[in-house]
Design an enzyme around this catalytic site. Structure first.
Site, mmCIF file in Angstrom:
data_model
loop_
_atom_site.group_PDB
_atom_site.id
_atom_site.type_symbol
_atom_site.label_atom_id
_atom_site.label_comp_id
_atom_site.label_asym_id
_atom_site.label_seq_id
_atom_site.Cartn_x
_atom_site.Cartn_y
_atom_site.Cartn_z
ATOM 1 N N GLY A 61 0.871 -1.174 0.000
ATOM 2 C CA GLY A 61 0.000 0.000 0.000
ATOM 3 C C GLY A 61 0.899 1.212 0.000
ATOM 4 C CD GLU A 62 2.743 5.793 0.095
ATOM 5 O OE1 GLU A 62 2.695 5.498 -1.108
ATOM 6 O OE2 GLU A 62 3.782 6.119 0.679
ATOM 7 C CB SER A 63 5.463 2.401 3.966
ATOM 8 O OG SER A 63 6.222 3.319 3.214
ATOM 9 C CB CYS A 94 5.092 -3.865 -1.466
ATOM 10 S SG CYS A 94 5.613 -2.649 -2.673
ATOM 11 N NE ARG A 124 8.457 5.025 1.035
ATOM 12 C CZ ARG A 124 7.815 6.185 0.880
ATOM 13 N NH1 ARG A 124 8.423 7.311 1.196
ATOM 14 N NH2 ARG A 124 6.601 6.224 0.414
ATOM 15 C CB ILE A 154 2.862 -1.802 -7.461
ATOM 16 C CG1 ILE A 154 2.283 -2.967 -8.283
ATOM 17 C CG2 ILE A 154 2.060 -0.528 -7.664
ATOM 18 C CD1 ILE A 154 0.914 -3.410 -7.847
ATOM 19 N NE ARG A 155 2.968 3.962 -5.953
ATOM 20 C CZ ARG A 155 2.760 4.046 -4.658
ATOM 21 N NH1 ARG A 155 3.589 4.745 -3.913
ATOM 22 N NH2 ARG A 155 1.739 3.472 -4.093
ATOM 23 C CG HIS A 244 2.042 -6.068 -4.288
ATOM 24 N ND1 HIS A 244 1.201 -5.605 -3.300
ATOM 25 C CD2 HIS A 244 2.801 -5.024 -4.654
ATOM 26 C CE1 HIS A 244 1.466 -4.331 -3.072
ATOM 27 N NE2 HIS A 244 2.430 -3.951 -3.877
ATOM 28 C CD GLU A 246 -0.428 -8.620 -2.108
ATOM 29 O OE1 GLU A 246 0.618 -9.276 -2.226
ATOM 30 O OE2 GLU A 246 -0.453 -7.367 -2.061
HETATM 31 N N1 GLN Z 1 6.043 2.937 -2.573
HETATM 32 C C1 GLN Z 1 5.190 2.469 -1.517
HETATM 33 C C2 GLN Z 1 5.724 2.937 -0.169
HETATM 34 O O1 GLN Z 1 6.738 3.484 -0.069
HETATM 35 C C3 GLN Z 1 5.080 0.972 -1.501
HETATM 36 C C4 GLN Z 1 4.281 0.515 -2.701
HETATM 37 C C5 GLN Z 1 3.549 -0.765 -2.493
HETATM 38 O O2 GLN Z 1 3.350 -1.234 -1.389
HETATM 39 N N2 GLN Z 1 3.079 -1.272 -3.574
HETATM 40 O O3 GLN Z 1 5.104 2.708 0.807
#
Ligand code: GLN
Length: 275
Positions: A61-63, A94, A124, A154-155, A244, A246
């Site tokens: 997600g987004e840490s 991630c 990151r 993904i990112r 990921h 999942e």
């Molecule tokens: N770039 C996101 C972060 O720094 C991580 C991306 C992801 O979990 N798919 O949290």
């Protein structure tokens, strides 16, 4: 081999990100395990719910957001205890792996806390923005079946460096100004501050070397272009993947992790009854 009936409660941190996808794949993976194991899968949003878990997944997600929400929900310290004091099995994917790292680069200024548990420094968004996301076959020798595993990046972060199990001074030598550290290396934050893992960091997966994107930071670190980037690591109770698993339908990593959890929980319960 498992003989007696056993029940396990597996939580997925559900503050933000891809938690429902993990729950779906966990349920599928559980069907491939012996029927004497009863699983309860829970979305975790409170410290009370966390306390009922034998193991936890921290999703992607987004840490930054996840750490902020965790802080506001008074979950950060319970999470640190879960990982470092009770040493229960935890898997971060991630963003989840970023939170489990002891150090992270390229973090938002003043905006992010780490849980820690893995003696690694992650970078990151190593591959760039959302548009640079990709999926690629990975060779993951820890899986029984050696067929390639499709990882979705993904990112995604990479593990930039495995840290020596030493002090803040030596681990900070080569990093950038945006590096942040988990509290175990920062004595101001008390819970689990005395934590040092007795286990070594094992590298469980790398990207093919063709996916190497080298930066100035990499040359400073002496990254070897013949070796692929580290994207899966394990240290004691902690497991982290940059990608990921999942988001696909391949249950192999979830099944492998549930088997590990089972082993660890059985051992712990056996020790508790013996003492
Ligand atoms: N770039 C996101 C972060 O720094 C991580 C991306 C992801 O979990 N798919 O949290």
């Amino acid at each position: 081999m498992v003989n007696a009936d056993i029940s396990l409660t597996i939580g997925v941190l559900a503050l933000q990100g891809a938690f429902s996808e993990h729950l779906q794949l966990l349920k599928k993976a559980a069907l491939a395990l012996p029927s004497n194991i009863t699983f309860r899968f829970l979305e975790i949003r409170t410290a009370d719910a966390l306390a009922t878990c034998d193991a936890l997944i921290i999703p992607g997600g987004e840490s930054t957001t996840m750490s902020l929400v965790a802080e506001r929900s008074n979950l950060l310290e319970p999470l640190r205890e879960f990982v470092k004091v009770y040493r229960k099995p935890v898997w971060g994917t991630c963003a989840g792996m970023i939170l489990l790292a002891e150090e992270a680069n390229r973090t938002k200024k003043g905006g992010q806390e780490l849980i820690g548990g893995l003696d690694v420094r992650v970078r990151r968004n190593h591959f760039g923005s959302q548009t640079e996301s990709f999926s690629t076959p990975l060779s993951l020798p820890f899986l029984e079946d050696s067929a390639p595993f499709y990882g979705f990046f993904i990112r995604a972060p990479i593990v930039e460096q495995v840290l020596p199990p030493t002090t803040l001074e030596s681990s900070l030598e080569n990093n950038t100004t945006e590096t942040i550290t988990a509290p175990s290396k920062n004595p101001i934050n008390a819970v689990a501050a005395s934590f040092t893992s007795p286990d070594e960091v094992k590298i469980l997966g790398r990207l093919p070397p063709s996916k190497l994107t080298t930066t100035q930071e990499d040359s400073n670190l002496g990254v070897n272009p013949a070796e692929g980037r580290i994207v899966a690591v394990e240290q004691g109770n902690c497991f982290g993947t940059s990608f990921h698993p999942e988001l696909g339908s391949d249950i192999r990593i979830h099944k492998w992790w549930l088997e590990k959890v089972l082993e660890k929980v059985e051992m712990k319960r056996r020790l508790e009854t013996e003492s």
